[in-house]
Design a protein around this motif. Structure first.
Motif, PDB file in Angstrom:
ATOM      1  N   UNK A   1      -7.578   8.781 -10.288  1.00 29.98           N
ATOM      2  CA  UNK A   1      -7.915   7.596 -11.079  1.00 29.98           C
ATOM      3  C   UNK A   1      -6.821   7.208 -12.067  1.00 29.98           C
ATOM      4  N   UNK A   2      -6.136   8.194 -12.653  1.00 26.89           N
ATOM      5  CA  UNK A   2      -5.138   7.882 -13.679  1.00 26.89           C
ATOM      6  C   UNK A   2      -3.864   7.253 -13.109  1.00 26.89           C
ATOM      7  N   UNK A   3      -3.709   7.282 -11.790  1.00 29.66           N
ATOM      8  CA  UNK A   3      -2.534   6.653 -11.164  1.00 29.66           C
ATOM      9  C   UNK A   3      -2.957   5.586 -10.155  1.00 29.66           C
ATOM     10  N   UNK A   4      -4.197   5.122 -10.260  1.00 33.96           N
ATOM     11  CA  UNK A   4      -4.753   4.220  -9.246  1.00 33.96           C
ATOM     12  C   UNK A   4      -3.981   2.922  -9.086  1.00 33.96           C
ATOM     13  N   UNK A   5      -3.357   2.429 -10.144  1.00 32.24           N
ATOM     14  CA  UNK A   5      -2.597   1.174 -10.017  1.00 32.24           C
ATOM     15  C   UNK A   5      -1.237   1.390  -9.336  1.00 32.24           C
ATOM     16  N   UNK A   6      -0.823   2.648  -9.167  1.00 29.40           N
ATOM     17  CA  UNK A   6       0.487   2.959  -8.593  1.00 29.40           C
ATOM     18  C   UNK A   6       0.423   3.339  -7.122  1.00 29.40           C
ATOM     19  N   UNK A   7      -0.772   3.624  -6.625  1.00 28.34           N
ATOM     20  CA  UNK A   7      -0.911   4.181  -5.281  1.00 28.34           C
ATOM     21  C   UNK A   7      -1.712   3.262  -4.371  1.00 28.34           C
ATOM     22  N   UNK A   8      -1.604   3.534  -3.088  1.00 30.85           N
ATOM     23  CA  UNK A   8      -2.417   2.849  -2.087  1.00 30.85           C
ATOM     24  C   UNK A   8      -3.642   3.720  -1.824  1.00 30.85           C
ATOM     25  N   UNK A   9      -4.791   3.117  -1.697  1.00 26.75           N
ATOM     26  CA  UNK A   9      -6.030   3.882  -1.511  1.00 26.75           C
ATOM     27  C   UNK A   9      -6.408   3.936  -0.031  1.00 26.75           C
ATOM     28  N   UNK A  10      -6.676   5.149   0.423  1.00 29.07           N
ATOM     29  CA  UNK A  10      -7.219   5.339   1.763  1.00 29.07           C
ATOM     30  C   UNK A  10      -8.724   5.070   1.693  1.00 29.07           C
ATOM     31  N   UNK A  11      -9.329   4.633   2.801  1.00 33.70           N
ATOM     32  CA  UNK A  11     -10.761   4.279   2.755  1.00 33.70           C
ATOM     33  C   UNK A  11     -11.709   5.466   2.677  1.00 33.70           C
ATOM     34  N   UNK A  12     -11.223   6.669   2.917  1.00 29.40           N
ATOM     35  CA  UNK A  12     -12.103   7.828   2.875  1.00 29.40           C
ATOM     36  C   UNK A  12     -11.335   9.111   3.129  1.00 29.40           C
ATOM     37  N   UNK A  13     -12.066  10.187   3.410  1.00 31.70           N
ATOM     38  CA  UNK A  13     -11.438  11.497   3.546  1.00 31.70           C
ATOM     39  C   UNK A  13     -11.575  12.106   4.940  1.00 31.70           C
ATOM     40  N   UNK A  14     -12.254  11.428   5.857  1.00 35.64           N
ATOM     41  CA  UNK A  14     -12.343  11.962   7.216  1.00 35.64           C
ATOM     42  C   UNK A  14     -11.045  11.633   7.956  1.00 35.64           C
ATOM     43  N   UNK A  15     -10.813  12.330   9.045  1.00 32.38           N
ATOM     44  CA  UNK A  15      -9.582  12.073   9.808  1.00 32.38           C
ATOM     45  C   UNK A  15      -9.529  10.627  10.297  1.00 32.38           C
TER      46      UNK A  15
END
Length: 170
Positions: free
Chosen positions: A112-126
């Motif tokens: 959360x503290x770097x959320x504006x710097x990173x790309x978010x994956x939609x989840x944690x499954x393969x």
């Protein structure tokens, strides 16, 4: 086990089956005193052999100095942290950010503290990780460039000479 490494490995297998031209360089030290760590590395090697992916997926399991890790990471196009669980924050993601390369993370509160710097994956499954990486590959390159610019500015603000100057001004 909570770093999502097996899920990432399986995600790369999914992407390769879908004809994405991807390679994985998994840099994760093996803790020889930890049975779970040894098991994870052995399981990873089996998957790579079984799928005949030794040309596409490389494991680096020895402990490396920070500069060596950064040198390896800087040659990447995307650094992925697919953690499934974690503590209060991720120090590893800061290493990835310091490499100045686009960083993708799982939707986990430790990022959360770097959320504006990173790309978010939609989840944690393969499959979710594979979908997230595919959308980054297929997506607008300007978003990657924008994130890299943000990361470079973030790193610049945290360079030791600038930090020490700010700290000593107080």
């Amino acid at each position: 086990p909570d770093k999502g490494l097996m899920e990432l490995l399986e995600a790369i297998c999914i992407l390769l089956k879908k004809d994405y031209d991807v390679q994985l360089l998994m840099v994760n030290a093996e803790y020889v005193s930890e049975p779970n760590s040894i098991s994870l590395v052995n399981k990873s090697r089996k998957i790579i052999r079984k799928n005949k992916l030794s040309e596409r997926i490389k494991l680096i399991t020895e402990f490396l100095p920070e500069e060596k890790i950064l040198s390896i990471l800087r040659k990447s196009e995307l650094i992925v942290f697919p953690y499934t669980k974690g503590d209060s924050s991720s120090g590893a993601v800061r290493m990835g950010l310091n490499a100045g390369v686009a960083v993708a993370v799982s939707p986990h509160e430790i990022f959360n503290d770097v959320s504006d710097l990173v790309l978010k994956l939609p989840g944690t499954t393969s499959h979710e990780i594979a979908d997230g990486i595919a959308s980054i590959i297929d997506g607008d390159r300007s978003i990657l460039n924008e994130k890299q610019d943000l990361v470079k500015r973030w790193c610049e603000k945290r360079r030791f000479p600038l930090l020490s100057k700010r700290l000593f001004e107080y």
